[in-house]
Design an enzyme around this catalytic site. Sequence first.
Site, PDB file in Angstrom:
ATOM      1  N   HIS A 225       0.871  -1.182   0.000  1.00  0.00           N
ATOM      2  CA  HIS A 225       0.000   0.000   0.000  1.00  0.00           C
ATOM      3  C   HIS A 225       0.905   1.228   0.000  1.00  0.00           C
ATOM      4  O   HIS A 225       2.126   1.098  -0.003  1.00  0.00           O
ATOM      5  CB  HIS A 225      -0.967  -0.023   1.187  1.00  0.00           C
ATOM      6  CG  HIS A 225      -0.313   0.093   2.531  1.00  0.00           C
ATOM      7  ND1 HIS A 225       0.567  -0.852   3.009  1.00  0.00           N
ATOM      8  CD2 HIS A 225      -0.403   1.033   3.504  1.00  0.00           C
ATOM      9  CE1 HIS A 225       0.990  -0.498   4.213  1.00  0.00           C
ATOM     10  NE2 HIS A 225       0.425   0.649   4.534  1.00  0.00           N
TER      11      HIS A 225
ATOM     12  N   HIS B 239       1.064   4.040   2.154  1.00  0.00           N
ATOM     13  CA  HIS B 239       1.386   4.879   3.305  1.00  0.00           C
ATOM     14  C   HIS B 239       2.879   5.203   3.274  1.00  0.00           C
ATOM     15  O   HIS B 239       3.695   4.395   2.810  1.00  0.00           O
ATOM     16  CB  HIS B 239       1.009   4.156   4.605  1.00  0.00           C
ATOM     17  CG  HIS B 239      -0.462   4.247   4.920  1.00  0.00           C
ATOM     18  ND1 HIS B 239      -1.113   3.337   5.726  1.00  0.00           N
ATOM     19  CD2 HIS B 239      -1.407   5.152   4.536  1.00  0.00           C
ATOM     20  CE1 HIS B 239      -2.396   3.678   5.828  1.00  0.00           C
ATOM     21  NE2 HIS B 239      -2.596   4.774   5.109  1.00  0.00           N
TER      22      HIS B 239
ATOM     23  N   ASP C 268       5.295   5.244   5.264  1.00  0.00           N
ATOM     24  CA  ASP C 268       6.308   4.370   5.875  1.00  0.00           C
ATOM     25  C   ASP C 268       6.523   3.077   5.089  1.00  0.00           C
ATOM     26  O   ASP C 268       7.245   2.188   5.557  1.00  0.00           O
ATOM     27  CB  ASP C 268       5.947   4.063   7.332  1.00  0.00           C
ATOM     28  CG  ASP C 268       4.624   3.328   7.477  1.00  0.00           C
ATOM     29  OD1 ASP C 268       3.675   3.663   6.740  1.00  0.00           O
ATOM     30  OD2 ASP C 268       4.530   2.423   8.328  1.00  0.00           O
ATOM     31  N   HIS C 269       5.904   2.968   3.901  1.00  0.00           N
ATOM     32  CA  HIS C 269       6.134   1.792   3.055  1.00  0.00           C
ATOM     33  C   HIS C 269       6.711   2.151   1.691  1.00  0.00           C
ATOM     34  O   HIS C 269       7.088   1.254   0.943  1.00  0.00           O
ATOM     35  CB  HIS C 269       4.823   1.004   2.874  1.00  0.00           C
ATOM     36  CG  HIS C 269       4.381   0.322   4.131  1.00  0.00           C
ATOM     37  ND1 HIS C 269       4.419  -1.039   4.302  1.00  0.00           N
ATOM     38  CD2 HIS C 269       3.937   0.827   5.317  1.00  0.00           C
ATOM     39  CE1 HIS C 269       3.999  -1.352   5.523  1.00  0.00           C
ATOM     40  NE2 HIS C 269       3.702  -0.236   6.160  1.00  0.00           N
TER      41      HIS C 269
ATOM     42  N   ASP D 235       0.379  -4.224   5.988  1.00  0.00           N
ATOM     43  CA  ASP D 235      -0.441  -3.770   7.122  1.00  0.00           C
ATOM     44  C   ASP D 235      -1.873  -4.248   6.956  1.00  0.00           C
ATOM     45  O   ASP D 235      -2.466  -4.089   5.885  1.00  0.00           O
ATOM     46  CB  ASP D 235      -0.453  -2.240   7.188  1.00  0.00           C
ATOM     47  CG  ASP D 235       0.913  -1.663   7.511  1.00  0.00           C
ATOM     48  OD1 ASP D 235       1.895  -2.436   7.576  1.00  0.00           O
ATOM     49  OD2 ASP D 235       0.999  -0.423   7.692  1.00  0.00           O
TER      50      ASP D 235
ATOM     51  N   HIS E 251       6.650  -4.904  11.547  1.00  0.00           N
ATOM     52  CA  HIS E 251       5.914  -3.641  11.643  1.00  0.00           C
ATOM     53  C   HIS E 251       5.557  -3.302  13.093  1.00  0.00           C
ATOM     54  O   HIS E 251       4.452  -2.880  13.413  1.00  0.00           O
ATOM     55  CB  HIS E 251       4.643  -3.701  10.776  1.00  0.00           C
ATOM     56  CG  HIS E 251       4.121  -2.340  10.393  1.00  0.00           C
ATOM     57  ND1 HIS E 251       3.173  -1.667  11.133  1.00  0.00           N
ATOM     58  CD2 HIS E 251       4.420  -1.530   9.362  1.00  0.00           C
ATOM     59  CE1 HIS E 251       2.903  -0.507  10.552  1.00  0.00           C
ATOM     60  NE2 HIS E 251       3.654  -0.394   9.477  1.00  0.00           N
TER      61      HIS E 251
END
Lengths: 328, 328
Positions: B62, B64, B66-67, B209, B267
């Site tokens: 995805h 976000h 932080d990815h 996530d 994570h």
Amino acid sequence: MDLDVVFLGTAGSMPTAQRAPAALLVRRGGDRLLFDCAEGTQRQLLRSSVGLVDLPEIFLTHFHADHVLGLPGMLKTFSLRGRELPLEIYGPRGLVDLMSSLKRVVGKLSYELRLVELEPGDVVERDGYRLAAFAVAHGVSALGWSLIEATRPGRFDVAGADALGVPNGPERGRLQHGEAVTLADGAKITADQVVGPPRPGRKLVITGDTAPNETVVEAAWGAQVLVTEATFSEEERARARETMHQTAAQAADVAKRANVGLLALTHLSNRYFGPEIAREACEVFPETVVPRDFDVVEVPFEERGAPQLVKSGALHRREPEPVSSAPQ
Amino acid sequence: MDLDVVFLGTAGSMPTAQRAPAALLVRRGGDRLLFDCAEGTQRQLLRSSVGLVDLPEIFLTHFHADHVLGLPGMLKTFSLRGRELPLEIYGPRGLVDLMSSLKRVVGKLSYELRLVELEPGDVVERDGYRLAAFAVAHGVSALGWSLIEATRPGRFDVAGADALGVPNGPERGRLQHGEAVTLADGAKITADQVVGPPRPGRKLVITGDTAPNETVVEAAWGAQVLVTEATFSEEERARARETMHQTAAQAADVAKRANVGLLALTHLSNRYFGPEIAREACEVFPETVVPRDFDVVEVPFEERGAPQLVKSGALHRREPEPVSSAPQ
């Protein structure tokens, strides 16, 4: 008051296993000034003894990816922590445009972001020092930064004051501040009888990426420390010219002509390990160091000694170096 | 054929000194598949024994921050190295939009970037395995990834073939491939006389996530290894629900119901060090590990043993941990 530079990232354009890309933290008393914010800077801070503090301001030299890609993640982390303190970012023309293009990945923040675009010659005033922006030569909108401390009062002559009969009380404070005092016996003492001439503050100059340029010599004149780039060695002089970077020898020549105390070289191409860059520069300007990540350059007041490099290795904890063990 | 997962970044949303944000490298034979690419991933690769190889493809769960914030820097580095090999990025709906908003900081690349948006149920075919995208529950456009190997031929019964008089020659190869052969003496031998039943390939499932969800139980059914998130512990269950993440106990419950071989949790919120997450999960599903950065999970064929965690510490070089020495 302490003044030093923590080298958080010393690689040029591409990181290596040993060197992260560009970021420097200047510490002066309680102030923490970050210069450039390459990818991974928030984690370099976490891995250093500094920690990821809520930096109140960030200074950018220019907007090439290897100097700014750590901004979105760091801004985001501050927000996830619920920061309310506004954050000021200073940079050359184009800053607002850059930040608007990063908006989609940064998202909404919990605090106010203040963007300040400056031109060469502009000055940011701080308590006890100022940050002067100067022109560098990198072919894009770019600024160097000169941290210049205010002049300090002269040294107080304790023995002289004793001999003149100045009591150990508030009179000495007033004299130190330049006022005249009248003693109990009617004698009038002026400041210049017991206080030496004003002493210069320190000057620390950070250029970011630049080709050799007279503006840098001028801005760095007499600085205790000049932090500049040596992306290449003389072997790659043509490549340095083409990309508007400089060689170690060229950087050393700038330092020599600017009569600085110490030259600290950073932004090394991944061709180099460091010692070869130091050797080349030292032939031109012996007071040169090539810090590794997490090394610190301390900048004492002139009368307390010369600036010096403190290796991070000197005080480190030994921890495992990550090397995955599975077959490649 | 070897199959393993290198945990390049195991932190959730905010990095810590010990844990970088999300990135996993799957290695299968000569293939290198990167899943997610958080800030600093290129350097995590450089610091690992893998090195920063020219990855041919990247899979995103995805978008976000932080990815994905490691993408611009890594794409740029590949370009600075003069890469010509096209790079394929697979991700859920929104990938093209994300990459177009990063274009300004990425700039022009020396190679072709191919963006492939997939829906749950879509499959990417590879030689000997396929990658199946499945739905997860994170409140945004998101995909989990299931690496499923092709069924392997059955085991060849050497003693049985000897007894039947099958010569040590090409006949055995033909039998292994399911063909029948006629021997010199006229005897006809069929494959099922000397070859066992087909053996299943391995299955490795990566969710990214997600909140606990039946789609994950279904996708992970019977996997050798399930890599999923445990951002929180049960104490923070409400926060996990609110943010569409899951607790260690919830992740373990999914693993138990999916009957997987090994559960690897990643994570982690920066509240946790790891062992507390492992303890909570192990109460529900004992075959749980919580890798640290650079740890590797090896996934052997079923008949060769259970999947296992190999700590990066097991084979590391000792190098200084960076701690700057100057006053704070």
